[in-house]
Write a protein that holds these residues in place. Structure first.
Motif, short mmCIF file in Angstrom:
data_model
loop_
_atom_site.label_atom_id
_atom_site.label_comp_id
_atom_site.label_asym_id
_atom_site.label_seq_id
_atom_site.Cartn_x
_atom_site.Cartn_y
_atom_site.Cartn_z
N ASN A 79 0.86 -1.19 0.00
CA ASN A 79 0.00 0.00 0.00
C ASN A 79 0.89 1.23 0.00
O ASN A 79 1.73 1.39 0.89
CB ASN A 79 -0.89 0.03 1.25
N ILE A 80 0.71 2.09 -1.01
CA ILE A 80 1.52 3.30 -1.06
C ILE A 80 0.66 4.50 -1.42
O ILE A 80 -0.46 4.37 -1.91
CB ILE A 80 2.69 3.18 -2.06
N GLN A 81 1.23 5.68 -1.17
CA GLN A 81 0.54 6.93 -1.45
C GLN A 81 0.81 7.34 -2.90
O GLN A 81 1.92 7.13 -3.41
CB GLN A 81 1.05 8.01 -0.49
N GLU A 82 -0.19 7.91 -3.51
CA GLU A 82 -0.04 8.43 -4.87
C GLU A 82 1.19 9.34 -4.97
O GLU A 82 1.44 10.16 -4.08
CB GLU A 82 -1.30 9.21 -5.26
N GLY A 83 1.92 9.17 -6.06
CA GLY A 83 3.10 10.01 -6.28
C GLY A 83 4.39 9.38 -5.81
O GLY A 83 5.47 9.78 -6.24
N LYS A 84 4.29 8.38 -4.93
CA LYS A 84 5.49 7.70 -4.43
C LYS A 84 5.93 6.61 -5.42
O LYS A 84 5.20 6.26 -6.35
CB LYS A 84 5.21 7.05 -3.07
N THR A 85 7.13 6.08 -5.17
CA THR A 85 7.64 4.98 -5.98
C THR A 85 7.31 3.65 -5.33
O THR A 85 7.59 3.45 -4.15
CB THR A 85 9.16 5.09 -6.15
N ALA A 86 6.70 2.77 -6.11
CA ALA A 86 6.42 1.41 -5.64
C ALA A 86 7.56 0.51 -6.07
O ALA A 86 8.00 0.59 -7.22
CB ALA A 86 5.10 0.91 -6.24
N LEU A 103 22.31 -11.87 -6.55
CA LEU A 103 21.29 -11.94 -5.50
C LEU A 103 20.12 -12.84 -5.88
O LEU A 103 19.28 -13.16 -5.04
CB LEU A 103 20.75 -10.54 -5.18
N LYS A 104 20.05 -13.22 -7.15
CA LYS A 104 18.92 -14.00 -7.68
C LYS A 104 17.62 -13.24 -7.43
O LYS A 104 16.64 -13.76 -6.85
CB LYS A 104 18.87 -15.39 -7.06
N GLN A 105 17.61 -12.00 -7.90
CA GLN A 105 16.49 -11.13 -7.58
C GLN A 105 16.24 -10.14 -8.71
O GLN A 105 17.17 -9.68 -9.38
CB GLN A 105 16.82 -10.36 -6.30
N SER A 106 14.95 -9.83 -8.90
CA SER A 106 14.56 -8.74 -9.79
C SER A 106 13.71 -7.77 -8.99
O SER A 106 12.87 -8.18 -8.18
CB SER A 106 13.76 -9.29 -10.98
N LEU A 107 13.95 -6.49 -9.22
CA LEU A 107 13.12 -5.45 -8.61
C LEU A 107 12.36 -4.73 -9.70
O LEU A 107 12.92 -4.43 -10.77
CB LEU A 107 13.99 -4.46 -7.83
N PHE A 108 11.11 -4.42 -9.41
CA PHE A 108 10.24 -3.73 -10.36
C PHE A 108 9.78 -2.44 -9.69
O PHE A 108 9.23 -2.48 -8.59
CB PHE A 108 9.05 -4.63 -10.70
N HIS A 109 10.05 -1.31 -10.35
CA HIS A 109 9.73 -0.02 -9.78
C HIS A 109 8.69 0.70 -10.64
O HIS A 109 8.79 0.70 -11.87
CB HIS A 109 10.97 0.87 -9.72
#
Lengths: 112, 112
Positions: B12-19, B70-76
């Motif tokens: 849950n995030i606020q509008e305008g922030k980065t997820a 790290l065997k990881q993907s980040l999605f922003h």
């Protein structure tokens, strides 16, 4: 923009009946797939199809399932004798070569 | 066994922030990862693909990274909007043409 289409959007059937789910992949695509998603669960691979034959199938894809590309445009999934646990969303996907897979809107199958 | 894991809790995030959404994989060396958006009762919609030899990919407000150590993907998603609220799926494949293995997805809720 080309897209994958699927019919019907919702199919209700009685247990033990045969169902055929239909897909029209994107026209210049070469690889075709079926996936399913039981409500609230992950999208699961069922089968891939290339050059008019199955290239890979999961353990879910048993003898009750079959796929066919009867002409140059359609790609079908047949379930011969449906079970209650076959109730799910079924997604068709296609890709050209090394590109991403594009998914259709899905067919919701309800087995009563 | 091969596993793709995503945060099971909703973000849950606020509008305008980065997820920022996370995808981890184990017992696996995927050739590429794909991110999809899924709305309730709909098929996955492709967003971004990143290959194992790429560190980062961008498309408009979207960015994906792939860290094979790290065997990881980040999605922003930057400058998030309420319309970005959906389930985001991470999917991996070993080789071109092969099946996609999906994570369970992360629900993103953007509040205005």
């Amino acid at each position: 923009e080309p897209e994958v289409t699927q019919t019907p959007s919702h199919q209700v059937t009685q247990m033990g009946q045969e169902v055929i789910l239909r897909c029209v992949p994107i026209s210049n695509h070469l690889y075709f797939y079926w996936y399913r998603q039981i409500l609230g669960q992950k999208v699961e691979f069922l089968v891939s199809f290339y050059n008019n034959e199955i290239s890979e199938k999961s353990e879910i894809f048993d003898d009750q399932f079959s796929v066919e590309r009867p002409d140059g445009s359609n790609f079908t999934l047949k379930i011969r004798s449906t079970k209650l646990e076959d109730s799910a969303m079924y997604f068709c996907a296609s890709k050209r070569t090394t590109d991403t897979q594009y998914f259709g809107p899905g067919t919701r199958l309800t087995v009563l | 066994s091969q596993k793709i894991e995503q945060n099971s809790e909703a973000l849950n995030i606020q509008e305008g922030k980065t997820a920022t959404l996370t995808c981890n994989y184990t017992n696996y060396s995927p050739a590429y990862l794909q991110w999809y958006r899924q709305d309730p009762g709909r098929g996955p919609v492709f967003l971004l693909l990143i290959r194992e030899n790429e560190k980062e990919k961008r498309k408009e407000r979207l960015k994906v990274t792939f860290d094979t150590t790290l065997k990881q993907s980040l999605f922003h998603i930057t400058a998030s909007q309420p319309a970005d609220s959906a389930t985001y799926l991470c999917a991996a494949t070993l080789e071109y043409g092969n099946k996609l293995v999906f994570g369970a997805g992360t629900i993103l809720r953007v509040k205005s």
